[in-house]
Design an enzyme around this catalytic site. Structure first.
Site, PDB file in Angstrom:
ATOM      1  N   GLU A 210       0.218  -1.514   0.240  1.00 55.97           N
ATOM      2  CA  GLU A 210      -0.315  -0.071   0.123  1.00 55.97           C
ATOM      3  C   GLU A 210       1.061   1.340  -0.181  1.00 55.97           C
ATOM      4  O   GLU A 210       2.046   0.846   0.388  1.00 55.97           O
ATOM      5  CB  GLU A 210      -0.709   0.344   1.140  1.00 55.97           C
ATOM      6  CG  GLU A 210       0.296   0.338   2.881  1.00 55.97           C
ATOM      7  CD  GLU A 210      -1.436  -0.251   3.743  1.00 55.97           C
ATOM      8  OE1 GLU A 210      -2.415  -0.766   3.111  1.00 55.97           O
ATOM      9  OE2 GLU A 210      -0.477   0.001   4.724  1.00 55.97           O
ATOM     10  N   LYS A 212       2.998   4.196   1.149  1.00 53.05           N
ATOM     11  CA  LYS A 212       3.393   4.914   1.693  1.00 53.05           C
ATOM     12  C   LYS A 212       3.682   6.469   2.709  1.00 53.05           C
ATOM     13  O   LYS A 212       3.914   7.767   1.095  1.00 53.05           O
ATOM     14  CB  LYS A 212       4.866   4.185   2.119  1.00 53.05           C
ATOM     15  CG  LYS A 212       5.639   5.415   3.175  1.00 53.05           C
ATOM     16  CD  LYS A 212       6.151   5.393   4.949  1.00 53.05           C
ATOM     17  CE  LYS A 212       6.559   5.379   5.714  1.00 53.05           C
ATOM     18  NZ  LYS A 212       5.784   6.994   6.291  1.00 53.05           N
ATOM     19  N   ARG A 232       0.511   9.611  16.868  1.00 48.77           N
ATOM     20  CA  ARG A 232       1.200   8.376  17.893  1.00 48.77           C
ATOM     21  C   ARG A 232       1.704   8.194  19.006  1.00 48.77           C
ATOM     22  O   ARG A 232       2.036   7.086  18.802  1.00 48.77           O
ATOM     23  CB  ARG A 232       1.906   8.498  16.187  1.00 48.77           C
ATOM     24  CG  ARG A 232       3.667   9.441  16.332  1.00 48.77           C
ATOM     25  CD  ARG A 232       4.197   9.064  14.810  1.00 48.77           C
ATOM     26  NE  ARG A 232       5.373   7.928  15.798  1.00 48.77           N
ATOM     27  CZ  ARG A 232       5.468   7.113  15.120  1.00 48.77           C
ATOM     28  NH1 ARG A 232       5.752   7.141  13.173  1.00 48.77           N
ATOM     29  NH2 ARG A 232       6.318   6.297  15.162  1.00 48.77           N
ATOM     30  N   PHE A 299      -5.625   2.167   7.125  1.00 46.68           N
ATOM     31  CA  PHE A 299      -4.643   1.203   7.079  1.00 46.68           C
ATOM     32  C   PHE A 299      -5.091   0.076   7.818  1.00 46.68           C
ATOM     33  O   PHE A 299      -4.268  -1.142   7.447  1.00 46.68           O
ATOM     34  CB  PHE A 299      -3.132   1.527   6.197  1.00 46.68           C
ATOM     35  CG  PHE A 299      -2.764   1.967   7.714  1.00 46.68           C
ATOM     36  CD1 PHE A 299      -2.478   0.561   8.741  1.00 46.68           C
ATOM     37  CD2 PHE A 299      -2.454   3.667   7.673  1.00 46.68           C
ATOM     38  CE1 PHE A 299      -1.395   1.485   9.888  1.00 46.68           C
ATOM     39  CE2 PHE A 299      -1.916   3.825   8.988  1.00 46.68           C
ATOM     40  CZ  PHE A 299      -1.194   3.018   9.825  1.00 46.68           C
ATOM     41  N   ARG A 370       8.635  -2.512  16.793  1.00 38.73           N
ATOM     42  CA  ARG A 370       8.316  -2.399  15.399  1.00 38.73           C
ATOM     43  C   ARG A 370       9.466  -3.357  14.888  1.00 38.73           C
ATOM     44  O   ARG A 370      10.263  -4.436  15.288  1.00 38.73           O
ATOM     45  CB  ARG A 370       9.536  -1.260  15.279  1.00 38.73           C
ATOM     46  CG  ARG A 370       9.988  -0.833  14.709  1.00 38.73           C
ATOM     47  CD  ARG A 370      11.299   0.388  14.282  1.00 38.73           C
ATOM     48  NE  ARG A 370      11.047   1.252  14.940  1.00 38.73           N
ATOM     49  CZ  ARG A 370      10.620   2.705  14.414  1.00 38.73           C
ATOM     50  NH1 ARG A 370      10.393   2.428  13.086  1.00 38.73           N
ATOM     51  NH2 ARG A 370      11.147   3.622  15.547  1.00 38.73           N
ATOM     52  N   LYS A 376       8.868  -0.249   5.251  1.00 43.20           N
ATOM     53  CA  LYS A 376       8.431   0.389   4.174  1.00 43.20           C
ATOM     54  C   LYS A 376      10.008   1.063   3.355  1.00 43.20           C
ATOM     55  O   LYS A 376      11.442   0.619   3.819  1.00 43.20           O
ATOM     56  CB  LYS A 376       8.926   2.128   5.688  1.00 43.20           C
ATOM     57  CG  LYS A 376       9.590   2.074   6.249  1.00 43.20           C
ATOM     58  CD  LYS A 376       9.682   3.278   7.389  1.00 43.20           C
ATOM     59  CE  LYS A 376      10.536   3.269   8.315  1.00 43.20           C
ATOM     60  NZ  LYS A 376      10.168   4.131   9.302  1.00 43.20           N
TER      61      LYS A 376
END
Length: 509
Positions: A210, A212, A232, A299, A370, A376
């Site tokens: 998808e 970024k 965030r 997303f 993470r 990414k």
């Protein structure tokens, strides 16, 4: 009972070692001394460099004239926490004087070492505080419970002291009882840098590819007509984004928890600069909102109409997402061929976006983690690094703080590990900003540079990394240049030295 002097000693021990095991053992030992939940929560907060009460109405100005230190330690952690409660509760006429009395009483009962600790704690200057990962491991060790149970409860609740108290008092049963609660923010899942679309697909297939986006991360909670929007860092911005609230209120569902990005678009449909999007999070007037409307792109879906999806594979969450938000799903392709994935990337770049995200369709949502399940991929490598210093410039940059010292986050809780320097990409505006702002974060200085507390995060573009003995992490950035500062990120969100080393060519890795 946990004495303040014990916490001070553990804090110093944590700051003096790079060993994660030693940090964990020291903190776990302090936690085992806690006699009840309130004491455990205070110990966790203090050793994390935080105050449970948040703003207590005290700062540097109120700590200038303090009484002489006590000769012997007598303060308990509970005494300090109670004093902070009184500071928060002290309001109205005469409150300045009463706060001064509370502070004088607290510091008058503290030894010299305790005074230094309290001053740093109150002003937010305590830099040897334990990072979240180290603290979570320490809680697990102290409570003799699996680390994954502690991490899961924390990520779903977002409250570290409360998670520790649950673990110590109720063990695994109390931790597993914590559930996702619509209306309460969840720590966001994070992505790792990927080297290329082809490599990411080979690593994660079957996968979702998808766009970024160069936007701001948002988490949206809907419970009937009550909508809450968080950044965030889990800061609530609901009042600043009425257009997002209205859109989510109209979705065809009763309860939903969505993860996504928001950004402002130009008239031609291309994204406006990130800083403009970020500025909207402080907007309070209708005029400010009309001047820069935000558009959401979702997303992920963590909950939908009474069903928690956080442990479901991404494939199932994506199906729920499409049912919940329809046209507001971020563009992409499910289980594409390599050629189709490259086409998604080309379309994203043509539309003015950063690149693509490649996500394992079989992966659960790892809140706050993470991992490699999300990668990414951008045409130019970028890293989020911590600014740990800046050198004074020369020539036309004389008088300005210029050449940045860049550090990657130590996953074991130590200080940032230096991986390079750069002055490239710094505009005159940024030079002026750095020279004004950096002294506010100063921890030391010499004739050549100002050295900063590890708080500011900067996004750095680079051509790659190479093995190097020049820096302690064994790697150095190649052709690094500044893209922008990231006020939406904290030092704990920066890329780790492991992420940086992961960009080494295979022959050097």
């Amino acid at each position: 009972m946990v004495r303040l002097t014990d916490v001070v000693a553990v804090s110093a021990e944590v700051g003096a070692t790079r060993s994660r095991l030693a940090k964990v053992a020291a903190i776990a030992g302090a936690l085992r001394l806690a006699e009840d939940a309130d004491e455990a929560k205070a110990v966790v907060a203090f050793l994390s460099g935080a105050i449970q009460q948040g703003r207590i109405g005290a700062g540097w100005r109120t700590l200038v004239e303090l009484p002489a230190p006590a000769p012997e330690p007598t303060l308990a952690v509970a005494d300090v926490d109670a004093a902070f409660d009184r500071l928060v509760d002290t309001r109205g006429a005469g409150s300045v004087g009463r706060r001064a009395e509370i502070i004088a009483g607290l510091f008058g009962a503290a030894t010299a070492a305790e005074q230094r600790f309290l001053r740093a704690l109150i002003t937010g200057e305590l830099r040897q505080g334990a990072l979240e990962g180290v603290m979570l491991d320490a809680v697990a060790k102290a409570a003799d419970v699996p680390g994954e149970a502690v991490r899961r409860a924390f990520m779903l609740s977002g409250r570290l002291p409360e998670t520790a108290a649950l673990a110590l008092a109720g063990g695994v049963d109390a931790l597993t009882a914590v559930r996702l609660e619509p209306g309460r923010p969840v720590r966001p899942m994070l992505a790792s840098p990927g080297t290329s679309v082809a490599a990411a697909i080979a690593d994660l297939s079957p996968c979702l590819v998808e766009y970024k986006l160069d936007g701001a991360r948002i988490q949206v909670h809907k419970v009937d007509d009550e909508i809450r929007v968080f950044t965030r860092t889990l800061r609530e911005i609901t009042d600043s984004v009425p257009e997002l609230v209205e859109l989510v209120r109209g979705l065809p569902c009763h309860t939903v928890v969505l993860d996504g990005e928001t950004l402002a678009l130009s008239d031609d449909g291309r994204p406006r600069p990130f800083q403009e999007t970020q500025s909207r999070f402080g907007s309070t007037t209708e005029e400010q909102v009309r001047a820069l409307l935000l558009r959401p792109y979702f997303f992920d879906c963590l909950h939908l109409d009474g069903v928690d999806l956080i442990d479901q594979p991404l494939r199932a969450r994506n199906e729920a997402l499409n049912r919940a938000v329809g046209p507001h799903v971020i563009p992409g392709a499910i289980d594409p061929t390599p050629e189709e994935a490259e086409a998604v990337g080309a379309a994203a770049l043509a539309a003015g976006h950063e690149g693509v995200m490649v996500k394992d369709l079989d992966s659960a949502y790892q809140a706050g983690r993470r991992g490699k399940a999300w990668q990414k991929v951008k045409p130019v490598h970028t890293l989020d690094l911590v600014v740990i210093g800046a050198e004074w410039g020369h020539g036309r940059r004389s008088g300005f703080l210029s050449n940045l010292h860049l550090g990657a986050r130590d996953p074991d809780g130590g200080p940032p590990i230096m991986v390079g320097k750069t002055f490239k990409g710094l505009t005159d505006e940024l030079l002026r900003w750095q020279t004004t702002e950096f002294p506010k974060y100063q921890r030391d200085r010499d004739d050549w540079a100002v050295y900063l507390r590890p708080e500011l995060v900067v996004e750095i573009a680079l051509d790659g990394v190479q093995a190097s003995t020049r820096y302690p992490g064994g790697v150095a950035l190649r052709f690094a240049r500044v893209v922008r500062y990231r006020p939406d990120k904290q030092a704990a969100d920066a890329d780790t030295i492991t992420d940086v080393r992961g960009l080494l060519p295979v022959a050097q890795g």
